[in-house]
Design an enzyme around this catalytic site. Structure first.
Site, PDB file in Angstrom:
ATOM      1  N   HIS A  77       3.380  -4.845   6.006  1.00  0.00           N
ATOM      2  CA  HIS A  77       3.265  -4.864   7.242  1.00  0.00           C
ATOM      3  C   HIS A  77       4.077  -5.621   8.155  1.00  0.00           C
ATOM      4  O   HIS A  77       4.723  -5.298   9.315  1.00  0.00           O
ATOM      5  CB  HIS A  77       1.621  -5.183   7.660  1.00  0.00           C
ATOM      6  CG  HIS A  77       0.696  -4.305   6.825  1.00  0.00           C
ATOM      7  ND1 HIS A  77      -0.412  -4.820   6.015  1.00  0.00           N
ATOM      8  CD2 HIS A  77       0.387  -3.148   6.951  1.00  0.00           C
ATOM      9  CE1 HIS A  77      -1.032  -4.055   5.529  1.00  0.00           C
ATOM     10  NE2 HIS A  77      -0.664  -2.591   6.216  1.00  0.00           N
ATOM     11  N   LYS A 137     -15.085   2.695   5.546  1.00  0.00           N
ATOM     12  CA  LYS A 137     -14.879   2.066   4.397  1.00  0.00           C
ATOM     13  C   LYS A 137     -15.564   0.621   4.693  1.00  0.00           C
ATOM     14  O   LYS A 137     -15.318   0.177   5.648  1.00  0.00           O
ATOM     15  CB  LYS A 137     -13.572   2.236   3.645  1.00  0.00           C
ATOM     16  CG  LYS A 137     -12.395   1.944   4.528  1.00  0.00           C
ATOM     17  CD  LYS A 137     -10.978   2.241   3.784  1.00  0.00           C
ATOM     18  CE  LYS A 137     -10.177   2.070   5.101  1.00  0.00           C
ATOM     19  NZ  LYS A 137      -8.854   2.578   4.629  1.00  0.00           N
ATOM     20  N   ARG A 181       6.001   4.303   3.064  1.00  0.00           N
ATOM     21  CA  ARG A 181       6.422   3.696   1.752  1.00  0.00           C
ATOM     22  C   ARG A 181       7.141   4.671   0.787  1.00  0.00           C
ATOM     23  O   ARG A 181       8.185   4.295   0.112  1.00  0.00           O
ATOM     24  CB  ARG A 181       5.318   3.081   1.247  1.00  0.00           C
ATOM     25  CG  ARG A 181       4.870   1.576   1.700  1.00  0.00           C
ATOM     26  CD  ARG A 181       3.686   0.993   1.043  1.00  0.00           C
ATOM     27  NE  ARG A 181       2.546   2.155   1.353  1.00  0.00           N
ATOM     28  CZ  ARG A 181       1.076   2.002   1.288  1.00  0.00           C
ATOM     29  NH1 ARG A 181       0.930   0.745   1.046  1.00  0.00           N
ATOM     30  NH2 ARG A 181       0.343   2.972   1.539  1.00  0.00           N
ATOM     31  N   SER A 183      -2.220  -2.948   0.633  1.00  0.00           N
ATOM     32  CA  SER A 183      -3.619  -3.785   0.711  1.00  0.00           C
ATOM     33  C   SER A 183      -4.609  -3.523  -0.334  1.00  0.00           C
ATOM     34  O   SER A 183      -4.911  -4.416  -1.149  1.00  0.00           O
ATOM     35  CB  SER A 183      -4.271  -3.464   2.115  1.00  0.00           C
ATOM     36  OG  SER A 183      -3.516  -3.915   3.070  1.00  0.00           O
TER      37      SER A 183
END
Ligand code: PNS
Length: 163
Positions: free
Chosen positions: A17, A41, A90, A128
């Site tokens: 990030h 979540k 990514r 993460s």
């Protein structure tokens, strides 16, 4: 002034990030890091903690603003009057998710568009989710997250930092 919104869960912020935000600052005058709160979540770090870790990380960078939003991203962007959303990509695996989100958001609002940056080669495998998993099992995440985040992860999992 050229401004971009960089939205995400940031649970927690990683160097992936940080890489996108820093490179975003070469294109935009200001990057608004928008933390999505009240996620479906259950996050490891609370909304307030995720914001605090981001504020710590960018304490010395006045061109980075940390904000929170709930509800639709396009509504938030409209409220803020910012037409550009910045996201990192990514790998090919990210593409489908991002393409879906960008397409849905485009349908919801034609006033907001996306700019994607490829994550740097030394960060492309960092997420993460993996960071949480490695730290939870006592592995080292040094160099993959800001130092303050690393300490908080081990504290959260009740583990000493790996030697
Ligand atoms: O870091 P993440 O989890 O990949 O970020 C995803 C995020 C928070 C940017 C995305 O879920 C989002 O924009 N949520 C806000 C709700 C919304 O607008 N949903 C419609 C997107 S199609």
């Amino acid at each position: 002034m050229r401004v971009a919104i960089y939205p995400g869960s940031f649970d927690p912020i990683t160097h992936g990030h940080v890489d996108i935000i820093r490179r975003g600052l070469t294109i935009f005058d200001k990057v608004v890091v928008a933390v999505a709160v009240n996620l479906r979540k259950t996050p490891l770090f609370s909304d307030a903690e995720r914001v605090e870790l981001l504020r710590e990380t960018f304490a010395a960078e006045p061109r980075v603003e940390i904000d929170v939003f709930q509800g639709l991203l396009v509504e938030y962007a409209r409220r803020r009057g910012v037409p550009t959303v910045l996201r990192g990509l990514r790998a090919v695996s990210d593409f489908e998710y991002e393409f879906q989100m960008a397409s849905m958001n485009r349908r919801l609002s034609q006033d907001v568009d996306y700019l994607f940056m490829m994550t740097s080669e030394d960060q492309y495998y960092v997420s993460s989710t993996l960071i949480r998993e490695v730290a939870a099992n006592g592995g080292s995440v040094a160099g993959l997250v800001p130092p303050g985040v690393e300490a908080r992860l081990y504290e959260r999992f009740g583990r000493p930092p790996p030697a």
